[in-house]
Motif scaffolding. Sequence first.
Motif, PDB file in Angstrom:
ATOM      1  N   LEU A  22       0.828  -1.212   0.000  1.00 20.01           N
ATOM      2  CA  LEU A  22       0.000   0.000   0.000  1.00 20.01           C
ATOM      3  C   LEU A  22       0.862   1.261   0.000  1.00 20.01           C
ATOM      4  CD1 LEU A  22      -2.967  -0.914   2.376  1.00 20.01           C
ATOM      5  CD2 LEU A  22      -2.862  -0.949  -0.107  1.00 20.01           C
ATOM      6  N   TYR A  27      -0.310   4.913  -0.963  1.00 23.00           N
ATOM      7  CA  TYR A  27      -0.037   6.142  -0.208  1.00 23.00           C
ATOM      8  C   TYR A  27       0.957   7.054  -0.934  1.00 23.00           C
ATOM      9  CZ  TYR A  27      -2.123   3.272   3.450  1.00 23.00           C
ATOM     10  OH  TYR A  27      -2.956   2.465   4.153  1.00 23.00           O
TER      11      TYR A  27
ATOM     12  N   THR B  22      -6.449 -13.888   3.622  1.00 26.01           N
ATOM     13  CA  THR B  22      -5.607 -12.702   3.757  1.00 26.01           C
ATOM     14  C   THR B  22      -4.830 -12.439   2.479  1.00 26.01           C
ATOM     15  OG1 THR B  22      -5.414 -13.152   6.125  1.00 26.01           O
ATOM     16  CG2 THR B  22      -3.792 -11.649   5.141  1.00 26.01           C
ATOM     17  N   TRP B  23      -4.335 -13.507   1.871  1.00 29.33           N
ATOM     18  CA  TRP B  23      -3.630 -13.334   0.603  1.00 29.33           C
ATOM     19  C   TRP B  23      -4.566 -12.722  -0.468  1.00 29.33           C
ATOM     20  CZ3 TRP B  23      -0.728 -18.734   0.416  1.00 29.33           C
ATOM     21  CH2 TRP B  23       0.363 -18.667   1.277  1.00 29.33           C
ATOM     22  N   LEU B  26      -4.835  -9.183   0.269  1.00 26.88           N
ATOM     23  CA  LEU B  26      -3.614  -8.508  -0.161  1.00 26.88           C
ATOM     24  C   LEU B  26      -3.638  -8.270  -1.672  1.00 26.88           C
ATOM     25  CD1 LEU B  26      -2.425  -9.076   2.695  1.00 26.88           C
ATOM     26  CD2 LEU B  26      -0.300  -9.731   1.534  1.00 26.88           C
ATOM     27  N   LEU B  29      -6.248  -5.583  -2.504  1.00 26.49           N
ATOM     28  CA  LEU B  29      -5.801  -4.241  -2.127  1.00 26.49           C
ATOM     29  C   LEU B  29      -4.633  -3.753  -2.988  1.00 26.49           C
ATOM     30  CD1 LEU B  29      -6.021  -4.477   1.773  1.00 26.49           C
ATOM     31  CD2 LEU B  29      -7.357  -2.996   0.278  1.00 26.49           C
ATOM     32  N   ALA B  30      -3.681  -4.640  -3.218  1.00 27.56           N
ATOM     33  CA  ALA B  30      -2.523  -4.233  -4.009  1.00 27.56           C
ATOM     34  C   ALA B  30      -2.933  -3.949  -5.442  1.00 27.56           C
ATOM     35  CB  ALA B  30      -1.455  -5.332  -3.959  1.00 27.56           C
ATOM     36  N   SER B  33      -5.094  -0.839  -5.589  1.00 25.04           N
ATOM     37  CA  SER B  33      -4.289   0.371  -5.420  1.00 25.04           C
ATOM     38  C   SER B  33      -3.534   0.695  -6.697  1.00 25.04           C
ATOM     39  CB  SER B  33      -3.299   0.192  -4.267  1.00 25.04           C
ATOM     40  OG  SER B  33      -3.995  -0.024  -3.060  1.00 25.04           O
ATOM     41  N   TRP B  34      -2.981  -0.367  -7.294  1.00 23.43           N
ATOM     42  CA  TRP B  34      -2.215  -0.141  -8.518  1.00 23.43           C
ATOM     43  C   TRP B  34      -3.115   0.396  -9.629  1.00 23.43           C
ATOM     44  CZ3 TRP B  34      -2.293  -2.994 -13.278  1.00 23.43           C
ATOM     45  CH2 TRP B  34      -1.297  -2.600 -14.177  1.00 23.43           C
ATOM     46  N   THR B  37      -4.285   4.062  -8.927  1.00 17.59           N
ATOM     47  CA  THR B  37      -3.239   5.102  -8.883  1.00 17.59           C
ATOM     48  C   THR B  37      -2.393   5.107 -10.157  1.00 17.59           C
ATOM     49  OG1 THR B  37      -1.743   3.563  -7.770  1.00 17.59           O
ATOM     50  CG2 THR B  37      -3.051   5.031  -6.387  1.00 17.59           C
ATOM     51  N   LEU B  52     -10.231   8.943  -3.542  1.00 14.79           N
ATOM     52  CA  LEU B  52      -9.012   8.346  -3.004  1.00 14.79           C
ATOM     53  C   LEU B  52      -8.192   9.379  -2.238  1.00 14.79           C
ATOM     54  CD1 LEU B  52      -7.636   5.579  -3.213  1.00 14.79           C
ATOM     55  CD2 LEU B  52      -6.301   6.483  -5.112  1.00 14.79           C
ATOM     56  N   PRO B  76       1.297   4.970   6.613  1.00 16.52           N
ATOM     57  CA  PRO B  76       1.314   3.601   6.068  1.00 16.52           C
ATOM     58  C   PRO B  76       0.830   2.556   7.087  1.00 16.52           C
ATOM     59  CG  PRO B  76       3.343   4.742   5.507  1.00 16.52           C
ATOM     60  CD  PRO B  76       2.618   5.613   6.480  1.00 16.52           C
ATOM     61  N   GLY B  79      -2.977   3.623   8.433  1.00 17.63           N
ATOM     62  CA  GLY B  79      -3.912   3.535   7.313  1.00 17.63           C
ATOM     63  C   GLY B  79      -4.109   2.103   6.867  1.00 17.63           C
ATOM     64  N   THR B  80      -3.028   1.348   6.844  1.00 17.12           N
ATOM     65  CA  THR B  80      -3.144  -0.054   6.449  1.00 17.12           C
ATOM     66  C   THR B  80      -3.933  -0.849   7.492  1.00 17.12           C
ATOM     67  OG1 THR B  80      -1.028   0.148   5.312  1.00 17.12           O
ATOM     68  CG2 THR B  80      -1.830  -2.064   5.732  1.00 17.12           C
ATOM     69  N   LEU B  83      -7.591   0.003   6.880  1.00 21.93           N
ATOM     70  CA  LEU B  83      -8.072  -0.545   5.611  1.00 21.93           C
ATOM     71  C   LEU B  83      -8.149  -2.064   5.653  1.00 21.93           C
ATOM     72  CD1 LEU B  83      -8.877   0.665   2.907  1.00 21.93           C
ATOM     73  CD2 LEU B  83      -6.557   0.300   2.086  1.00 21.93           C
ATOM     74  N   PHE B  84      -7.099  -2.689   6.170  1.00 24.36           N
ATOM     75  CA  PHE B  84      -7.086  -4.157   6.174  1.00 24.36           C
ATOM     76  C   PHE B  84      -8.130  -4.716   7.124  1.00 24.36           C
ATOM     77  CE2 PHE B  84      -5.473  -8.046   8.270  1.00 24.36           C
ATOM     78  CZ  PHE B  84      -5.522  -8.899   7.191  1.00 24.36           C
TER      79      PHE B  84
END
Lengths: 249, 229
Positions: A22, A27, B22-23, B26, B29-30, B33-34, B37, B52, B76, B79-80, B83-84
């Motif tokens: 993240l 961020y 969880t994976w 992950l 989220l990853a 996010s990618w 952004t 965002l 980081p 916020g994580t 979010l998580f």
Amino acid sequence: MAIDWTTFALEVVNFLVLVWLLQRFLYRPVREVLARRQAGVTRTLEEARQAETAAAELQAQFERRLADWEAEKAHLRAGLQAELEAERGRQLQALTQTLAAERERQQAQEAHRQDQQRHELEGQAIQVARGFATRLLSRLAGPELERRLIDVFIEDLAHLPQERLAELDAAALGEERRVLITSAFPVAEVQRQRIAAALNARLGRSLALSWAEDAELLAGLRVALGPWQLDLSLADELDGFAQAGNHGG
Amino acid sequence: MESLPVLFYLGPLGITATVVTTWGLLLILALGSWLVTRGLSRDRPGLVQTALEGGVQAVEAAIEAVLPGRGSLLLPFIGTLWLFIALANLTGLVPGLHAPTGNLSTTAALALLVFLSVHWFGIRATGLGPYLRHYLAPSPLLLPFHLLGELSRTLALAVRLFGNIMSLEMAALLVLLVAGLLVPIPVLMLHIIEALVQAYIFGTLALIYIAGGMQSGPDSSFHRSGPSP
């Protein structure tokens, strides 16, 4: 429920990996965009401030120039006013001089005109007077008056200056001693002899006399001797009076 | 003690459903996010980018409200966490899946990370000596109570989240068993609210603990501008 340590450890790792992911993909990009935007806003604000400062400087410069221009304008206006005053003075002086000259010229012309008019009036008055006198003397004229004029002629001839006699004598020689005697009325023989005797005696020689009559003389004689003549008649006296009046006026 | 069912083994490691979930989170989220952004624009932000940026700034503002000048440092981690945990709590709504935070192993791992973060950020902010000395203040006699407090609040963090989420799922299951299909929507709404509230509580408590650790030193002042070296 018990703790599964493998799961526990993997979850620790998973979370740390998630924090990294993240931070890497969420961020940091978002914060960088926000920072760039903030920098842009700051730069824009700075540019706006600089533009405002420049505008204020320009305004101050413009106001200074305006003030300078106003001062220069006032100075030029004062100079122009002074020049106008001087020019007005010069113009007024020139105009005054011109008016004075014109006034003098007008006065001279008016005086000349009045003089001429007066002269003309005098001439007219003399002519009128001559006319009156002519009419009056025409009524008074007659053989008696003429006889008295002949007496006066003989008397004047006796008192004629010597230099005038010399001139008459010279003229009598050039015209073969012919003398024309004009009278307004017929001259009696006695009178003719008196006239001839007086002329011969005064000039010292015998003259050939011829006689003529001219009513224009009104009364009296006109003795023509060459270019010279001796007058003693009312007409000649009136002419002499008129001429003396014209020349004397 | 009931052990977690292992789905498969990865070498010597037994991978449970919680780890797989969880994976998945992950990955979501990853990847998300990618994706969101990739094309961020400085001058023309779209609706998603605006949302965002608003979310990131809201988290940073919340951190700044507690620790002024430390928003970028703690964003980081805090916020994580928010979010998580929020996403993990909401996973329980998906049929066939269980919330990873309904597993004590996950919440204990998060609590351990918070515990370590408190000391990590505290030592970074104040130095090792001053940080350790704050356990002796105001009197060395209070050291056991300090240590007990550290352990108890970490344990409370793990158990609170685990208990709430597990009980939430169990309560929802019981309600569904009793009332059938009459109350699924209220229960789902309750689940959502509870999931978000628990995420907020966990993250806020973590933030407060970290702030306490960073402000424990005698010469530590977080009102000074700029991050500590």
